[in-house]
Design a protein around this motif. Sequence first.
Motif, PDB file in Angstrom:
ATOM      1  N   PRO A 140       0.848  -1.190   0.000  1.00 20.20           N
ATOM      2  CA  PRO A 140       0.000   0.000   0.000  1.00 20.20           C
ATOM      3  C   PRO A 140       0.890   1.249   0.000  1.00 20.20           C
ATOM      4  CG  PRO A 140       0.039  -1.018   2.178  1.00 20.20           C
ATOM      5  CD  PRO A 140       0.806  -1.922   1.255  1.00 20.20           C
ATOM      6  N   HIS A 151       0.463   3.347  -2.519  1.00 16.00           N
ATOM      7  CA  HIS A 151       0.410   3.756  -3.926  1.00 16.00           C
ATOM      8  C   HIS A 151      -0.678   4.801  -4.084  1.00 16.00           C
ATOM      9  CE1 HIS A 151      -3.246   1.402  -4.402  1.00 16.00           C
ATOM     10  NE2 HIS A 151      -2.630   0.380  -3.828  1.00 16.00           N
ATOM     11  N   ALA A 200      -9.086   5.513  -4.859  1.00 15.24           N
ATOM     12  CA  ALA A 200      -9.850   4.671  -3.940  1.00 15.24           C
ATOM     13  C   ALA A 200     -10.824   3.837  -4.774  1.00 15.24           C
ATOM     14  CB  ALA A 200     -10.613   5.543  -2.946  1.00 15.24           C
ATOM     15  N   THR A 204     -17.230   4.276  -5.289  1.00  9.81           N
ATOM     16  CA  THR A 204     -16.014   3.458  -5.131  1.00  9.81           C
ATOM     17  C   THR A 204     -16.289   2.102  -4.453  1.00  9.81           C
ATOM     18  OG1 THR A 204     -15.502   4.543  -3.023  1.00  9.81           O
ATOM     19  CG2 THR A 204     -14.476   5.467  -4.990  1.00  9.81           C
ATOM     20  N   TYR A 210       4.681   6.262   2.394  1.00  9.42           N
ATOM     21  CA  TYR A 210       3.690   7.250   1.959  1.00  9.42           C
ATOM     22  C   TYR A 210       2.312   6.798   2.459  1.00  9.42           C
ATOM     23  CZ  TYR A 210       1.536  10.787  -0.953  1.00  9.42           C
ATOM     24  OH  TYR A 210       0.832  11.881  -1.393  1.00  9.42           O
ATOM     25  N   THR A 263      -1.483   6.782   2.874  1.00  4.12           N
ATOM     26  CA  THR A 263      -2.638   7.279   2.123  1.00  4.12           C
ATOM     27  C   THR A 263      -3.913   7.315   2.971  1.00  4.12           C
ATOM     28  OG1 THR A 263      -2.911   5.031   1.289  1.00  4.12           O
ATOM     29  CG2 THR A 263      -1.806   6.595  -0.165  1.00  4.12           C
ATOM     30  N   TRP A 317      -6.537  10.172   2.909  1.00  2.00           N
ATOM     31  CA  TRP A 317      -7.511  10.355   1.830  1.00  2.00           C
ATOM     32  C   TRP A 317      -8.927  10.038   2.307  1.00  2.00           C
ATOM     33  CZ3 TRP A 317      -5.877   8.042  -3.565  1.00  2.00           C
ATOM     34  CH2 TRP A 317      -4.554   8.425  -3.870  1.00  2.00           C
ATOM     35  N   GLU A 356      -5.676  -1.766  -1.644  1.00  3.49           N
ATOM     36  CA  GLU A 356      -4.413  -1.127  -1.209  1.00  3.49           C
ATOM     37  C   GLU A 356      -3.202  -2.075  -1.181  1.00  3.49           C
ATOM     38  OE1 GLU A 356      -4.607   1.878  -1.519  1.00  3.49           O
ATOM     39  OE2 GLU A 356      -6.749   1.768  -1.760  1.00  3.49           O
ATOM     40  N   TYR A 414      -3.164   3.210   5.653  1.00  4.50           N
ATOM     41  CA  TYR A 414      -3.238   3.202   4.180  1.00  4.50           C
ATOM     42  C   TYR A 414      -4.656   3.166   3.625  1.00  4.50           C
ATOM     43  CZ  TYR A 414       1.637   2.022   4.934  1.00  4.50           C
ATOM     44  OH  TYR A 414       2.927   2.048   5.352  1.00  4.50           O
ATOM     45  N   LYS A 449      -7.985   3.927   2.135  1.00  5.69           N
ATOM     46  CA  LYS A 449      -8.488   5.157   1.521  1.00  5.69           C
ATOM     47  C   LYS A 449      -9.994   5.314   1.716  1.00  5.69           C
ATOM     48  CE  LYS A 449      -4.819   5.020  -1.974  1.00  5.69           C
ATOM     49  NZ  LYS A 449      -4.464   4.350  -3.233  1.00  5.69           N
ATOM     50  N   CYS A 470     -12.531   3.359   0.505  1.00  2.00           N
ATOM     51  CA  CYS A 470     -13.359   3.152  -0.698  1.00  2.00           C
ATOM     52  C   CYS A 470     -14.675   2.471  -0.364  1.00  2.00           C
ATOM     53  CB  CYS A 470     -12.593   2.359  -1.761  1.00  2.00           C
ATOM     54  SG  CYS A 470     -12.275   0.627  -1.358  1.00  2.00           S
TER      55      CYS A 470
END
Lengths: 309, 94
Positions: free
Chosen positions: A19, A21, A25, A228, B26, B28, B31, B55, B72, B74, B76
Amino acid sequence: MATPIKTLKEIPREELFTPGHRLCAGCGIPQLVRMVLKAIPGPKVIVNATGCLEVATTIYPYTSWKVPWVHNAFENVAATAAGIEAAFKALEKKRGVKRPKIIALAGDGGTFDIGLQALSGALERGHDMIFICYDNEAYMNTGIQRSGATPRGAATTTTPAGSVVPGKIERKKDLMGIAISHGVRYAATMNPAYPVDMYNKIVKAASVEGPTVLHYFCPCPTGWRFDTAKSIEVSRLAVQTRYWPLYEYEDGTYRINVVVRNPRPLEDFLKLQGRFAHLLRPENKHILEQLKRDVEENWNRLMKLAGLS
Amino acid sequence: MSVRPLSWRELPAAPVITEAGSALRYKTGSWRALRPVIDRGKCIKCLLCWVYCPEPAIIRGEDDGVEVDYDYCKGCGICANECPVKAISMVEEG
């Protein structure tokens, strides 16, 4: 060849794709990538064409990959993979180096359109590689422009649905047909909602000497305009409506892996996606009917090839 | 960025990344607008969320129980949408 798996529990735990990246989403690409890296054990080289996957997983100085990975342009991923394969063949002969599996990954732009010539050459020369196309049916990374993989009726930024032209008016190319006509020994379609089927197909492709082609249905919430959370739901409906038949070709034989006896209406798949919203309006009934015919003709053709009709 | 900026003399001839999986640095998770919360009492350990996570941010435990990696995720919502026993709910962040 390894015995096919039957349950998700048999899928290896190890993750070689991390993860962190920057794919959107709900993106449908990582489910493919994770499965590829799990299903093919041992040394491997990933060759990645320009596209969403390349751009979002290798933003310098970060990478999501824990395997050797090389990027090349839209048009030459298959040529790069072929060159790597040839180099390893030479190393194997001269120094006894064990050859890794060469896996090319490209979107529909890098496969159907810009990368087609290099792919055709590599398939014809018979390089030992697996070519996988993640097909999200348009150029998503550059801003949702239509491609040769965009289905009839879909709205993209270069085929917007308006009062005169109702989205893309041309039919989607038959990538599997193109691959099979090159004489590949194995080719298959895959879908993220069917992970066990996907896993077994990747294992099979890796066990074949010579080029193989895998064609993956890749849901795209950004480009297709759906929630999503619905990525897998949309993917499953693509199979259940016969929009995306799951089948494989192996040494001259066609097999349909999910025989959909009672398909759901195509509208169930379309209505979840903004790119098809206009097709459900009465003035666009003609293009909806055309798309339905495309789906039906394709299904009937495959049933015949598989000896099921 | 946690990497010291290089001068042009120190830059490699091509952008080569020698640290595998450096994207782990990094995060995420920022988000996310909706947070998946797993009810472990309802979870049947079917692993669907683990397979479907893009992910991946679903951690598969030794006993096939699952946890969310909020660094991580996000948000979704695929996991909550696909869970066959509705053991995952999406709650608003903040």
